[in-house]
Design a protein around this motif. Sequence first.
Motif, PDB file in Angstrom:
ATOM      1  N   ARG A  87       0.689  -1.328   0.051  1.00 45.22           N
ATOM      2  CA  ARG A  87       0.031  -0.124  -0.183  1.00 45.22           C
ATOM      3  C   ARG A  87       0.839   1.278  -0.028  1.00 45.22           C
ATOM      4  O   ARG A  87       0.165   2.463  -0.480  1.00 45.22           O
ATOM      5  N   ARG A  88       2.063   1.304   0.481  1.00 47.34           N
ATOM      6  CA  ARG A  88       3.070   2.277   0.580  1.00 47.34           C
ATOM      7  C   ARG A  88       3.860   2.429  -0.747  1.00 47.34           C
ATOM      8  O   ARG A  88       4.558   3.507  -0.803  1.00 47.34           O
ATOM      9  N   THR A  89       3.616   1.447  -1.605  1.00 46.98           N
ATOM     10  CA  THR A  89       4.351   1.623  -2.665  1.00 46.98           C
ATOM     11  C   THR A  89       3.783   2.352  -3.732  1.00 46.98           C
ATOM     12  O   THR A  89       2.452   2.279  -3.989  1.00 46.98           O
ATOM     13  N   PRO A  90       4.643   3.683  -4.485  1.00 46.51           N
ATOM     14  CA  PRO A  90       3.838   4.412  -5.308  1.00 46.51           C
ATOM     15  C   PRO A  90       3.345   3.555  -6.333  1.00 46.51           C
ATOM     16  O   PRO A  90       3.796   2.925  -7.130  1.00 46.51           O
ATOM     17  N   GLY A  91       2.049   4.132  -6.750  1.00 45.36           N
ATOM     18  CA  GLY A  91       1.595   3.471  -7.716  1.00 45.36           C
ATOM     19  C   GLY A  91       0.325   2.429  -7.499  1.00 45.36           C
ATOM     20  O   GLY A  91      -0.383   1.770  -8.354  1.00 45.36           O
ATOM     21  N   VAL A 234       2.359  -2.411 -14.346  1.00 46.61           N
ATOM     22  CA  VAL A 234       2.484  -3.148 -13.273  1.00 46.61           C
ATOM     23  C   VAL A 234       3.848  -3.666 -12.840  1.00 46.61           C
ATOM     24  O   VAL A 234       4.089  -3.857 -11.785  1.00 46.61           O
ATOM     25  N   GLY A 235       4.487  -4.155 -13.708  1.00 44.48           N
ATOM     26  CA  GLY A 235       5.841  -5.033 -13.415  1.00 44.48           C
ATOM     27  C   GLY A 235       6.696  -3.656 -12.871  1.00 44.48           C
ATOM     28  O   GLY A 235       7.361  -4.190 -11.838  1.00 44.48           O
ATOM     29  N   GLU A 236       6.794  -2.687 -13.362  1.00 41.29           N
ATOM     30  CA  GLU A 236       7.575  -1.639 -12.918  1.00 41.29           C
ATOM     31  C   GLU A 236       7.384  -1.117 -11.495  1.00 41.29           C
ATOM     32  O   GLU A 236       8.164  -0.689 -10.969  1.00 41.29           O
ATOM     33  N   ILE A 237       6.080  -1.057 -11.368  1.00 40.54           N
ATOM     34  CA  ILE A 237       5.373  -0.496 -10.045  1.00 40.54           C
ATOM     35  C   ILE A 237       5.802  -1.428  -9.066  1.00 40.54           C
ATOM     36  O   ILE A 237       6.095  -0.771  -7.878  1.00 40.54           O
ATOM     37  N   LEU A 238       5.563  -2.833  -9.099  1.00 38.80           N
ATOM     38  CA  LEU A 238       5.708  -3.689  -8.335  1.00 38.80           C
ATOM     39  C   LEU A 238       6.984  -4.228  -7.883  1.00 38.80           C
ATOM     40  O   LEU A 238       7.617  -5.041  -7.024  1.00 38.80           O
ATOM     41  N   ALA A 239       8.159  -3.500  -8.854  1.00 37.27           N
ATOM     42  CA  ALA A 239       9.517  -4.054  -8.678  1.00 37.27           C
ATOM     43  C   ALA A 239      10.099  -3.812  -7.299  1.00 37.27           C
ATOM     44  O   ALA A 239      10.790  -4.492  -6.868  1.00 37.27           O
ATOM     45  N   PRO A 240       9.847  -2.773  -6.405  1.00 38.97           N
ATOM     46  CA  PRO A 240      10.439  -2.645  -5.117  1.00 38.97           C
ATOM     47  C   PRO A 240       9.845  -3.598  -4.293  1.00 38.97           C
ATOM     48  O   PRO A 240      10.669  -3.945  -3.163  1.00 38.97           O
ATOM     49  N   LEU A 241       8.813  -4.489  -4.601  1.00 36.42           N
ATOM     50  CA  LEU A 241       8.259  -5.471  -3.646  1.00 36.42           C
ATOM     51  C   LEU A 241       9.068  -6.826  -3.672  1.00 36.42           C
ATOM     52  O   LEU A 241       8.726  -7.827  -3.015  1.00 36.42           O
ATOM     53  N   ALA A 242       9.883  -7.052  -4.838  1.00 41.78           N
ATOM     54  CA  ALA A 242      10.395  -8.451  -5.223  1.00 41.78           C
ATOM     55  C   ALA A 242      11.123  -8.682  -4.037  1.00 41.78           C
ATOM     56  O   ALA A 242      11.509  -9.663  -3.394  1.00 41.78           O
ATOM     57  N   ALA A 243      11.975  -7.687  -3.401  1.00 43.11           N
ATOM     58  CA  ALA A 243      13.007  -8.410  -2.482  1.00 43.11           C
ATOM     59  C   ALA A 243      12.462  -8.475  -1.144  1.00 43.11           C
ATOM     60  O   ALA A 243      12.814  -9.347  -0.380  1.00 43.11           O
TER      61      ALA A 243
END
Length: 414
Positions: A87-91, A234-243
Motif C-alpha cells: 500500500r505504501r508503494t507508489p502506484g 504493473v511490473g515496473e510499479i511492483l519491482a520494489p516489492l520483489a526483495a
Amino acid sequence: MILNRYERMVAKRYLLPGKGEGFIFLVASISLVAVMLGVAALIIVMSVMNGFRAELFDKIVGLNGHAVVQGYGGRLADWREIAEQARRTPGVTEAVPLIEQPLMASYDGRVEGVLVRGMQRRDIVGNKTVEVVSGSLASLRPGAENVAIGARLAEALGARVGGQISLISPQGRTTPFGTVPRIVSYNVAAIFEIGVYDYDKAFVLMPIEDAQTLLMLGDAVGMVEIQTNDADRVGEILAPLAALVAGQGAIKDWRSMNAALFEALEVERIAMFVVLSIIILVAVFNILSSLIMLVRAKTRDIAILRTMGAPRSSLMKVFMTVGVTIGALGIIAGLILGAIFLFFRQSVVNFIQFVTGQNLWDPSIRFLTELPSKTDPFEVLAIVVMALAFSFLATLYPAWKAASTDPVQVLRYE
C-alpha cells in the motif's frame, strides 16, 4: 480537391441516372451498398472484439487484481507486512489479502468442483464486479457459517438461498486408517453473478476467517491481491516489492496469469481486421468497374467538354469526385448501420437464436454471458480513412482514361 462550378455540375449530373444508364446506376448503387456493408462489418467486429477483451479484463482484474503476491505452498504467513508495504508503494492503490483453494461442494446429493475464495468482509461487500442475484452479501460475517455462490454453480447444484452447501476439503483429520476428508456445511446466504461463466460456475465466497478455519491455515493467507493505477506498468510499479517477498512467495501480474487468453484475443483481433478489410477492397473494385462503364457511356460528352476547352485535370477531378462520393456515402451509411447494430446487438443475437433455434452465445464457450461491445474512436477513424483511400485509388484509372480521351477520334463521324 476543389471543384469549380461547372465541374460540380457535371459531377452531380454523373452521379444521377440518365437516360439508358440504369444499369450503370445499379452497379454504382451496389458499390455503395458493398462499401456500407464492409465498413459496418469491420466496425461491428472490431468493437465486439475490443468489448470482449475489455469486459474480460475488467472481470478478471476485478477479481484477481493487476497482480498477486502468492505464497509458496499456498501459505503467506507475513501477509500483513507485505500488504502494508504494498500500500505504501507508489502506484499501488489497493492490497487485499485472500485465500483461494479448489475444493468439492455437495448440495442435496449433487457434487461439483468449486473454487473457494476467502476475503475480508469489506472487500466482498465492496467488490463492484460481484452482482447479487438473490440474498445479501451483508450476511457474510465471520463465524456465521454463511457463504455466497455463483449463479451457474447454483443452477448446477440446484441450490437456493437458505439451503445448506457442504464443502469437502482433502486436508482433514489423520486417523489410523488414513486422512479423513474435512466436510463442513454452510448456509447459502447469497447467489451472485460476475458475468464470466467460469467464475459463476465455480466461485464460493466466504469471510477470510472462515476460510482459514476450513483449510486449517491458522493466521496465514494464500496471497495478497494488488491493484495499481496503471495496469500496463504493473511490473515496473511492483519491482520494489520483489526483495520483500523473496523466499516467501512470488509476484505474478495479470499478463503472466492470463497470457494465453489475451494473446489469443489480440491475434484474433488483428486477423479479423485484415480479413474484413478485404471486404472493403472488393467493394471498391465495384466502384472501379462502375466508373469504367460510366466513362465508356460518357465518351461523347467527354469529347464535347474537351472541345469546349475543358482541361484534362477538370475531367479527372469530375470522375474522381464521383467515385469518392460513392465511397463516402457508403462509409457514412456503414457508420450508421454499424452503430445501430451495436446498439441492438444483444436483441439481434436473441432474435437469430429464436429464429434458428440455435444457441449462438453459449456462456460456457464464450466466457461472458452477453455479447460485449466497446468502440474505439481511433479504430473507427482508421477504418474510415482506409475506406476513403481505397475509394480514391479506385478512381485513378477511370479518371485518367476519361482525361486521355481524344475528342478528334470520338467526334470524327459526328
